[in-house]
Design an enzyme around this catalytic site. Structure first.
Site, PDB file in Angstrom:
ATOM      1  N   ASP A  59       2.744   1.990   0.529  1.00 57.68           N
ATOM      2  CA  ASP A  59       2.301   0.855   1.327  1.00 57.68           C
ATOM      3  C   ASP A  59       3.102   0.884   2.619  1.00 57.68           C
ATOM      4  O   ASP A  59       4.294   0.577   2.628  1.00 57.68           O
ATOM      5  CB  ASP A  59       2.561  -0.446   0.559  1.00 57.68           C
ATOM      6  N   VAL A  60       2.465   1.271   3.717  1.00 59.63           N
ATOM      7  CA  VAL A  60       3.217   1.478   4.962  1.00 59.63           C
ATOM      8  C   VAL A  60       3.703   0.174   5.579  1.00 59.63           C
ATOM      9  O   VAL A  60       4.477   0.197   6.535  1.00 59.63           O
ATOM     10  CB  VAL A  60       2.403   2.285   5.999  1.00 59.63           C
ATOM     11  N   ASN A  86      -1.498   7.326  10.986  1.00 60.88           N
ATOM     12  CA  ASN A  86      -2.948   7.124  10.965  1.00 60.88           C
ATOM     13  C   ASN A  86      -3.405   5.881  10.213  1.00 60.88           C
ATOM     14  O   ASN A  86      -4.497   5.378  10.487  1.00 60.88           O
ATOM     15  CB  ASN A  86      -3.587   8.376  10.337  1.00 60.88           C
ATOM     16  N   TYR A 154      -7.705  -6.288  15.790  1.00 64.34           N
ATOM     17  CA  TYR A 154      -7.717  -4.830  15.879  1.00 64.34           C
ATOM     18  C   TYR A 154      -7.407  -4.364  17.299  1.00 64.34           C
ATOM     19  O   TYR A 154      -6.568  -3.488  17.518  1.00 64.34           O
ATOM     20  CB  TYR A 154      -9.085  -4.306  15.432  1.00 64.34           C
ATOM     21  N   LYS A 158      -4.173  -2.115  18.696  1.00 62.41           N
ATOM     22  CA  LYS A 158      -4.344  -0.783  19.265  1.00 62.41           C
ATOM     23  C   LYS A 158      -3.795  -0.711  20.693  1.00 62.41           C
ATOM     24  O   LYS A 158      -3.292   0.338  21.118  1.00 62.41           O
ATOM     25  CB  LYS A 158      -5.810  -0.356  19.200  1.00 62.41           C
TER      26      LYS A 158
END
Length: 249
Positions: A59-60, A86, A154, A158
């Protein structure tokens, strides 16, 4: 020549799986990270390396889990030469005033904090290892340049990944740590399946958008990864040629 070791997050599907397969074809040794072990093992099998890859469910968004991922990579292979950062999510589309704060935090935790935690762990290892150095490639998005409707979480993350990329590039200079970013538009994966059904445009219409083969993204990442550390692709945009990005829309 030393073996080249790559950590790929979000490796159980989509872009992550395609990049892992392409790197394996180029002789890279793989450390595959994602939430579930079985898809990671399937990626290893499809990459032709099987048990030769390190499969590390991660789990990043959890700092301890990320530290354990890189510890496992070093224990198995001795070093880390590449992080393909990623893992990410679109989140549910919502108008700004209707977006639940829990949804906002979930997208920020995965797309931004998770990317930072993985970059921090990779940077620490690349700085300490001998020979020193390595490369981090962040997965940005077309949304790092232009938003889609109802995508504020999102899009914000980004844009932030671009800042992460620039800061890593600057701070990595003394330690031979290069950092670049790939901004992807409409690669055909499970995550983008809705493109073929129609997605909301800037003028409110729902329109089908063209997609491209995810293998074309993977080849671009491999090109970036295979450069000597004296060279760096700082930013690359790879997109379906006729997607509504350049021009008015």
């Amino acid at each position: 020549m030393l073996e080249q070791i790559a950590v790929v997050t979000g490796a159980g599907s989509g872009v992550g799986r395609a990049v892992a397969r392409e790197l394996a074809a180029g002789g890279w040794r793989l450390v595959l990270a994602g939430r579930r072990a079985e898809p990671l093992r399937e990626t290893a099998r499809l990459s032709g390396v099987g048990a030769g890859a390190a499969v590390v469910p991660t789990d990043v968004t959890d700092p301890d889990a990320v530290d354990a991922l890189f510890a496992a990579a070093v224990e198995r292979f001795g070093r880390v030469d590449l992080l393909f950062n990623n893992a990410g999510t679109f989140g549910a589309p919502a108008a700004v005033d209707e977006l639940d704060i829990a949804e906002w935090r979930a997208v920020v935790d995965l797309n931004l904090t998770g990317a930072f935690l993985c970059a921090r762990a990779a940077f620490r290892q690349m700085r300490a290892q001998r020979p020193q150095g390595g490369r981090i490639i962040n997965n940005g998005s077309i949304s790092a340049h232009v938003p889609r409707p109802q995508s504020i979480a999102y899009t914000a993350t980004k844009h932030a990944v671009t800042g992460l990329t620039k800061s890593l590039s600057l701070d990595g200079r003394p330690y031979r740590i290069a950092c670049g970013q790939i901004d992807i538009g409409n690669a055909a994966t499970d995550m983008t399946a809705s493109m073929s059904l129609g997605v909301r445009q800037a003028d409110g219409r729902i329109a089908v958008e063209p997609t491209m083969d995810v293998a074309d993204v993977a080849r671009t990442v491999r090109h970036m990864a295979d450069l000597p550390l004296e060279a760096n692709v700082q930013f690359a945009t790879v997109m379906a040629t006729t997607m509504p990005y350049v021009g008015r829309g």
